[in-house]
Design a protein around this motif. Structure first.
Motif, mmCIF file in Angstrom:
data_model
loop_
_atom_site.group_PDB
_atom_site.id
_atom_site.type_symbol
_atom_site.label_atom_id
_atom_site.label_comp_id
_atom_site.label_asym_id
_atom_site.label_seq_id
_atom_site.Cartn_x
_atom_site.Cartn_y
_atom_site.Cartn_z
ATOM 1 N N GLU A 88 42.668 30.287 20.761
ATOM 2 C CA GLU A 88 42.086 30.851 19.541
ATOM 3 C C GLU A 88 43.107 30.885 18.411
ATOM 4 O OE1 GLU A 88 39.150 32.460 17.076
ATOM 5 O OE2 GLU A 88 38.897 31.660 19.095
ATOM 6 N N GLY A 89 44.344 31.246 18.713
ATOM 7 C CA GLY A 89 45.386 31.275 17.696
ATOM 8 C C GLY A 89 45.662 29.899 17.123
ATOM 9 N N VAL A 97 42.418 25.329 6.547
ATOM 10 C CA VAL A 97 43.141 24.393 5.691
ATOM 11 C C VAL A 97 42.791 24.635 4.230
ATOM 12 C CG1 VAL A 97 43.426 22.577 7.412
ATOM 13 C CG2 VAL A 97 41.396 22.593 5.997
ATOM 14 N N TYR A 98 43.721 24.232 3.397
ATOM 15 C CA TYR A 98 43.555 24.301 1.955
ATOM 16 C C TYR A 98 43.792 22.895 1.436
ATOM 17 C CZ TYR A 98 44.665 29.008 3.480
ATOM 18 O OH TYR A 98 44.698 30.194 4.170
ATOM 19 N N ILE A 99 42.869 22.397 0.641
ATOM 20 C CA ILE A 99 42.932 21.010 0.192
ATOM 21 C C ILE A 99 42.835 20.979 -1.332
ATOM 22 C CG2 ILE A 99 41.812 18.749 0.311
ATOM 23 C CD1 ILE A 99 40.612 19.674 3.023
ATOM 24 N N ASN A 111 36.920 31.102 10.943
ATOM 25 C CA ASN A 111 37.043 32.451 11.481
ATOM 26 C C ASN A 111 36.905 32.503 12.994
ATOM 27 O OD1 ASN A 111 37.444 33.597 8.936
ATOM 28 N ND2 ASN A 111 35.260 33.530 8.542
ATOM 29 N N SER A 112 36.080 31.668 13.543
ATOM 30 C CA SER A 112 35.921 31.576 14.995
ATOM 31 C C SER A 112 35.269 30.233 15.296
ATOM 32 C CB SER A 112 35.055 32.723 15.532
ATOM 33 O OG SER A 112 33.715 32.558 15.140
ATOM 34 N N ASN A 117 33.824 29.110 6.770
ATOM 35 C CA ASN A 117 33.424 29.316 5.390
ATOM 36 C C ASN A 117 34.200 28.325 4.530
ATOM 37 O OD1 ASN A 117 32.146 30.682 3.205
ATOM 38 N ND2 ASN A 117 34.098 31.696 2.792
ATOM 39 N N ILE A 118 33.494 27.627 3.644
ATOM 40 C CA ILE A 118 34.139 26.653 2.769
ATOM 41 C C ILE A 118 33.903 27.067 1.327
ATOM 42 C CG2 ILE A 118 34.224 24.249 2.035
ATOM 43 C CD1 ILE A 118 33.241 23.464 4.825
#
Length: 182
Positions: A88-89, A97-99, A111-112, A117-118
């Protein structure tokens, strides 16, 4: 192997990417932030090696005289717990990620396994960026948060614990100025 800061990555795409859209920057949380799940996993992994000595020092040797099937079941549960925490970690770190593309800023929050969420904000709507670093580890390993203020429906996009936060903030502003023509 799994970099946290990649400029102009190749062979990478994301859901909803336009044909003409080019990925300019791919970010993940700094690898040092993984210590918050690696250290507990290691401690739980090592528990079976230290429990016999611990109970012997306290004088509770009788507790260790459980049937072998019970001890085996406890070991399996312990190592399954380690596996779940580690899996999970890693998934949380790898898929958050950030793009920054030639058109948009994309924030993918994983989140899981069942929920993501985008947030997407056009670069032309970026009004301001700021970055912050706080704490000893952030200063030593050069990571922090980047906050992007936008004029659209998504009021701000936050890049949490990314490497080189000041450089990322400046990069986003440079891309915004290129689109705006200033």
């Amino acid at each position: 192997m799994f970099p946290a800061y990649v400029e102009n990555p190749s062979n990478i795409s994301f859901e909803g990417q336009d044909q003409s859209e080019i990925i300019l920057l791919l970010l993940r949380a700094h690898p040092i932030t993984n210590l918050k799940w690696i250290i507990p996993s290691l401690l739980i992994f090592l528990i079976p090696f230290f429990i016999p000595a611990f109970f012997n020092n306290l004088g509770f040797e009788d507790i260790l005289n459980l049937p072998p099937t019970y001890l085996s079941a406890l070991l399996v549960i312990n190592y399954l717990l380690v596996l779940v925490i580690t899996f999970e970690g890693f998934l949380h770190w790898y898929f958050n990620v950030y793009i920054v593309t030639s058109k948009n800023i994309v924030d993918v929050d994983f989140n899981s396994i069942l929920f993501k969420n985008i947030d997407l904000a056009p670069l032309k709507n970026v009004e301001d960026t700021s970055s912050s670093m706080g704490g000893i580890l952030s200063s030593i390993f050069n990571y922090g948060d980047v906050f992007v203020q936008t004029a659209g429906a998504v009021k701000s996009i936050d890049f949490i614990s990314v490497p080189n936060p000041h450089k990322v903030s400046d990069f986003i502003l440079d891309q915004t100025h290129k689109i705006g023509g200033t």
